[in-house]
Design a protein around this motif. Sequence first.
Motif, mmCIF file in Angstrom:
data_model
loop_
_atom_site.group_PDB
_atom_site.id
_atom_site.type_symbol
_atom_site.label_atom_id
_atom_site.label_comp_id
_atom_site.label_asym_id
_atom_site.label_seq_id
_atom_site.Cartn_x
_atom_site.Cartn_y
_atom_site.Cartn_z
ATOM 1 N N MET A 1 2.966 -3.611 7.595
ATOM 2 C CA MET A 1 2.010 -4.447 8.368
ATOM 3 C C MET A 1 1.517 -3.643 9.573
ATOM 4 O O MET A 1 0.478 -3.937 10.150
ATOM 5 N N CYS A 2 2.271 -2.600 9.949
ATOM 6 C CA CYS A 2 1.883 -1.768 11.102
ATOM 7 C C CYS A 2 1.036 -0.567 10.687
ATOM 8 O O CYS A 2 0.600 0.201 11.546
ATOM 9 N N ALA A 3 0.823 -0.418 9.380
ATOM 10 C CA ALA A 3 0.099 0.780 8.915
ATOM 11 C C ALA A 3 -1.405 0.620 9.140
ATOM 12 O O ALA A 3 -1.905 -0.464 9.405
ATOM 13 N N ASP A 4 -2.096 1.752 8.993
ATOM 14 C CA ASP A 4 -3.558 1.752 9.141
ATOM 15 C C ASP A 4 -4.182 1.339 7.806
ATOM 16 O O ASP A 4 -4.233 2.126 6.861
ATOM 17 N N PHE A 5 -4.643 0.087 7.721
ATOM 18 C CA PHE A 5 -5.168 -0.426 6.449
ATOM 19 C C PHE A 5 -6.526 0.169 6.096
ATOM 20 O O PHE A 5 -7.037 -0.041 5.004
ATOM 21 N N GLY A 6 -7.066 0.940 7.015
ATOM 22 C CA GLY A 6 -8.319 1.631 6.684
ATOM 23 C C GLY A 6 -8.044 2.906 5.903
ATOM 24 O O GLY A 6 -8.937 3.489 5.319
ATOM 25 N N ASN A 7 -6.777 3.343 5.930
ATOM 26 C CA ASN A 7 -6.397 4.573 5.204
ATOM 27 C C ASN A 7 -5.091 4.365 4.455
ATOM 28 O O ASN A 7 -4.167 5.173 4.562
ATOM 29 N N LEU A 8 -5.019 3.256 3.741
ATOM 30 C CA LEU A 8 -3.728 2.856 3.175
ATOM 31 C C LEU A 8 -3.173 3.882 2.187
ATOM 32 O O LEU A 8 -1.982 4.201 2.218
ATOM 33 N N ALA A 9 -4.062 4.443 1.341
ATOM 34 C CA ALA A 9 -3.570 5.414 0.344
ATOM 35 C C ALA A 9 -2.956 6.618 1.062
ATOM 36 O O ALA A 9 -1.861 7.082 0.722
ATOM 37 N N LYS A 10 -3.623 7.064 2.125
ATOM 38 C CA LYS A 10 -3.122 8.240 2.868
ATOM 39 C C LYS A 10 -1.828 7.879 3.607
ATOM 40 O O LYS A 10 -0.864 8.663 3.629
ATOM 41 N N GLU A 11 -1.774 6.676 4.157
ATOM 42 C CA GLU A 11 -0.557 6.228 4.860
ATOM 43 C C GLU A 11 0.631 6.249 3.898
ATOM 44 O O GLU A 11 1.709 6.750 4.224
ATOM 45 N N ILE A 12 0.414 5.736 2.688
ATOM 46 C CA ILE A 12 1.508 5.705 1.699
ATOM 47 C C ILE A 12 1.956 7.135 1.390
ATOM 48 O O ILE A 12 3.151 7.457 1.439
ATOM 49 N N ARG A 13 0.979 8.011 1.155
ATOM 50 C CA ARG A 13 1.311 9.412 0.826
ATOM 51 C C ARG A 13 2.066 10.081 1.965
ATOM 52 O O ARG A 13 3.118 10.690 1.788
ATOM 53 N N ASP A 14 1.527 9.930 3.197
ATOM 54 C CA ASP A 14 2.138 10.602 4.365
ATOM 55 C C ASP A 14 3.544 10.074 4.631
ATOM 56 O O ASP A 14 4.465 10.828 4.948
ATOM 57 N N LEU A 15 3.702 8.765 4.502
ATOM 58 C CA LEU A 15 5.018 8.176 4.795
ATOM 59 C C LEU A 15 6.042 8.599 3.748
ATOM 60 O O LEU A 15 7.196 8.902 4.069
ATOM 61 N N GLU A 16 5.613 8.666 2.496
ATOM 62 C CA GLU A 16 6.538 9.118 1.445
ATOM 63 C C GLU A 16 6.866 10.594 1.648
ATOM 64 O O GLU A 16 8.028 11.012 1.577
ATOM 65 N N ALA A 17 5.851 11.382 2.000
ATOM 66 C CA ALA A 17 6.100 12.828 2.235
ATOM 67 C C ALA A 17 7.021 13.016 3.432
ATOM 68 O O ALA A 17 7.812 13.956 3.495
ATOM 69 N N ALA A 18 6.959 12.073 4.379
ATOM 70 C CA ALA A 18 7.813 12.157 5.578
ATOM 71 C C ALA A 18 9.246 11.733 5.275
ATOM 72 O O ALA A 18 10.139 11.888 6.111
ATOM 73 N N GLY A 19 9.463 11.160 4.074
ATOM 74 C CA GLY A 19 10.834 10.819 3.673
ATOM 75 C C GLY A 19 11.172 9.349 3.739
ATOM 76 O O GLY A 19 12.355 8.987 3.732
#
Length: 217
Positions: free
Chosen positions: A10-28
């Motif tokens: 709910m705190c993520a940037d919903f304008g870039n959700l696909a990138k947020e998912i990728r970055d967060l997964e890459a971050a571990g």
Amino acid sequence: MEKILSPSMMCADFGNLAKEIRDLEAAGADSFHLDLMDGAFVPNYGMGLQDIQYIVSHASVPCDVHMMSVNPGEYVELFAKMGCGTIYIHPETDPHAPRTLQKILDSRARAGIAVNPGTSYSSIAPLLTMAQDVLVMTVNPGFAGQKYLPFVDEKIEELLAHREKYGGFRIFIDGACSPQVIARLSAKGVEGFVLGTSALFGKCKPYNELISELRRL
Ligand code: DX5
Ligand code: ZN
């Protein structure tokens, strides 16, 4: 002990959700925490079903859904079918919580109970044999950016003390999980932490740096 770190989407940037998912997964990130709010059980709305569906279908880590909503028993099937990880229901709003938890246990999802700050340990103890995960709300549910409620610590101690007796459920903390809170509670044996604005989002450091710092605590 290895912490389970679960960004609160709910705190993520919903304008870039696909990138947020990728970055967060890459971050571990170990899993994602998806807050569902119905404007009745909590005075807020949040992600819609389409957002939850999108994140579940694009994530490669488990997506736990935190149902801050009335009559959760009517909707657990929907989230189990979506492929959600843990489905958390609030027993405060489900007079037949055992039946609902059994429904989740019979599905491919994990059964979780989410417990409001004002809900006593003794009132949820009967459910603990059916809960695979217990989500302890350390803020009043429904909003990010709130202050940690220290009186909840006593309930966390009770859950830790009785965990083996009730089948070894995992304990997660949801709300104001700052690095300090994470260090203190993971030392006591709490496994999981919902990462929101207190530890991850809206900071001036990249996700991978923040998450590796949290791992080292
Ligand atoms: C509270 C939400 C969480 C969390 C957000 O209802 O379930 O998403 O509080 O994180 P913080 O509290 O750190 O902003
Ligand atoms: Zn939550």
